[in-house]
Enzyme design. Structure first.
Site, PDB file in Angstrom:
ATOM      1  N   ASN A 183      -7.618  78.243  74.874  1.00  0.00           N
ATOM      2  CA  ASN A 183      -8.032  77.058  75.634  1.00  0.00           C
ATOM      3  C   ASN A 183      -6.851  76.277  76.224  1.00  0.00           C
ATOM      4  OD1 ASN A 183      -7.188  76.005  73.202  1.00  0.00           O
ATOM      5  ND2 ASN A 183      -8.936  74.650  72.916  1.00  0.00           N
TER       6      ASN A 183
ATOM      7  N   PHE B  17     -12.857  80.800  62.019  1.00  0.00           N
ATOM      8  CA  PHE B  17     -11.984  81.236  63.111  1.00  0.00           C
ATOM      9  C   PHE B  17     -10.502  81.128  62.771  1.00  0.00           C
ATOM     10  CE2 PHE B  17     -13.145  76.760  63.903  1.00  0.00           C
ATOM     11  CZ  PHE B  17     -11.885  76.165  64.014  1.00  0.00           C
TER      12      PHE B  17
ATOM     13  N   LYS C 134      -0.482  76.993  75.133  1.00  0.00           N
ATOM     14  CA  LYS C 134      -0.792  78.153  74.280  1.00  0.00           C
ATOM     15  C   LYS C 134      -0.377  79.478  74.939  1.00  0.00           C
ATOM     16  CE  LYS C 134      -4.411  75.772  71.724  1.00  0.00           C
ATOM     17  NZ  LYS C 134      -5.703  75.906  71.014  1.00  0.00           N
TER      18      LYS C 134
ATOM     19  N   THR D 183     -12.588  70.770  73.928  1.00  0.00           N
ATOM     20  CA  THR D 183     -11.989  71.941  73.280  1.00  0.00           C
ATOM     21  C   THR D 183     -12.545  73.237  73.876  1.00  0.00           C
ATOM     22  OG1 THR D 183     -11.856  70.657  71.254  1.00  0.00           O
ATOM     23  CG2 THR D 183     -11.567  73.031  71.026  1.00  0.00           C
TER      24      THR D 183
ATOM     25  N   ARG E 147      -8.002  72.017  80.671  1.00  0.00           N
ATOM     26  CA  ARG E 147      -8.729  73.154  80.097  1.00  0.00           C
ATOM     27  C   ARG E 147      -9.727  73.748  81.101  1.00  0.00           C
ATOM     28  NH1 ARG E 147      -9.170  70.399  74.182  1.00  0.00           N
ATOM     29  NH2 ARG E 147      -7.502  71.555  73.139  1.00  0.00           N
TER      30      ARG E 147
ATOM     31  N   HIS F 256      -3.130  72.575  73.253  1.00  0.00           N
ATOM     32  CA  HIS F 256      -3.540  71.798  72.084  1.00  0.00           C
ATOM     33  C   HIS F 256      -3.184  70.339  72.360  1.00  0.00           C
ATOM     34  CE1 HIS F 256      -3.866  70.411  67.923  1.00  0.00           C
ATOM     35  NE2 HIS F 256      -2.698  69.822  68.114  1.00  0.00           N
TER      36      HIS F 256
ATOM     37  N   ARG G 289      -6.190  63.448  75.569  1.00  0.00           N
ATOM     38  CA  ARG G 289      -7.423  64.200  75.305  1.00  0.00           C
ATOM     39  C   ARG G 289      -8.373  64.133  76.502  1.00  0.00           C
ATOM     40  NH1 ARG G 289      -7.891  66.158  70.193  1.00  0.00           N
ATOM     41  NH2 ARG G 289     -10.140  65.962  69.956  1.00  0.00           N
TER      42      ARG G 289
HETATM   43  P1  CMP Z   1      -6.953  73.144  69.274  1.00  0.00           P
HETATM   44  O1  CMP Z   1      -7.142  71.834  69.953  1.00  0.00           O
HETATM   45  O2  CMP Z   1      -5.628  73.788  69.371  1.00  0.00           O
HETATM   46  O3  CMP Z   1      -7.330  72.983  67.727  1.00  0.00           O
HETATM   47  C1  CMP Z   1      -7.824  74.025  66.938  1.00  0.00           C
HETATM   48  C2  CMP Z   1      -8.195  75.229  67.754  1.00  0.00           C
HETATM   49  O4  CMP Z   1      -9.102  76.099  67.147  1.00  0.00           O
HETATM   50  C3  CMP Z   1      -8.929  74.756  68.996  1.00  0.00           C
HETATM   51  O5  CMP Z   1      -8.037  74.146  69.875  1.00  0.00           O
HETATM   52  C4  CMP Z   1      -9.563  76.032  69.480  1.00  0.00           C
HETATM   53  O6  CMP Z   1      -8.678  76.819  70.263  1.00  0.00           O
HETATM   54  C5  CMP Z   1      -9.832  76.744  68.178  1.00  0.00           C
HETATM   55  N1  CMP Z   1     -11.254  76.664  67.830  1.00  0.00           N
HETATM   56  C6  CMP Z   1     -11.978  75.577  67.540  1.00  0.00           C
HETATM   57  N2  CMP Z   1     -13.238  75.907  67.261  1.00  0.00           N
HETATM   58  C7  CMP Z   1     -13.314  77.254  67.374  1.00  0.00           C
HETATM   59  C8  CMP Z   1     -14.349  78.201  67.212  1.00  0.00           C
HETATM   60  N3  CMP Z   1     -15.594  77.817  66.874  1.00  0.00           N
HETATM   61  N4  CMP Z   1     -14.069  79.492  67.431  1.00  0.00           N
HETATM   62  C9  CMP Z   1     -12.809  79.878  67.763  1.00  0.00           C
HETATM   63  N5  CMP Z   1     -11.779  79.019  67.925  1.00  0.00           N
HETATM   64  C10 CMP Z   1     -12.026  77.719  67.747  1.00  0.00           C
END
Ligand code: CMP
Length: 141
Positions: A114, A59, A11, A93, A104, A117, A87
């Site tokens: 984070n 979000f 990212k 996450t 992460r 992905h 994963r």
């Molecule tokens: P990713 O695995 O890229 O998939 C969706 C992304 O949304 C996730 O990582 C986070 O970076 C983001 N995300 C998920 N939940 C939230 C949240 N509650 N607030 C902000 N960002 C979020």
């Protein structure tokens, strides 16, 4: 039976902070083969398409802004049990909940920023890889 490819993106902030090399090394050391790789930048609309599954989440708009804020690195990774093993390698996450030693835990700043992905299923791995690599059939068994 589980498939042998997964899709990942490094990212924007992890790229701009200079963590791409360290993250890529961790991926390869964990036994993943990088079978496609591209540095690019998503427009806000393309980020929205990629994360369409989250379009009703509060979000979503800030996720699209963030994911289009700088360069990303898209990769297709190959390994037995790729989705699940990747994963495990990247951790939860929310980096505050990620295990020690995970990508992460090491390189993420927040839930939004984070670091990486990772696909959540074999089906989505193919869809997400195809989103960035139109010649996928050339290098997936
Ligand atoms: P990713 O695995 O890229 O998939 C969706 C992304 O949304 C996730 O990582 C986070 O970076 C983001 N995300 C998920 N939940 C939230 C949240 N509650 N607030 C902000 N960002 C979020």
């Amino acid at each position: 039976m589980s498939g042998n490819i997964t899709f990942t993106m490094i990212k924007p902030e992890a790229v701009s902070d200079g963590y791409s090399g360290a993250i890529t090394e961790k991926i390869e050391t964990a036994g993943f083969e990088i079978i496609a790789m591209k540095m690019t930048r998503l427009s806000n609309n393309r980020a929205g398409e990629f994360y369409m599954v989250h379009k009703d989440r509060p979000f979503y708009s800030s996720l699209c802004d963030y994911m289009s804020s700088g360069k990303i690195i898209a990769m297709v990774l190959k390994k037995d049990n790729a989705v699940e093993d990747y994963r495990t390698l990247i951790g939860a996450t929310d980096p505050e909940k990620a295990e020690e030693g995970t990508i992460r835990k090491l390189y993420a700043k927040s839930l939004q920023s984070n670091a990486v992905h990772g696909s959540d299923s074999d089906e989505n791995a193919k869809i997400e890889a195809g989103f960035f690599f139109s010649d996928l059939e050339l290098f997936i068994d």
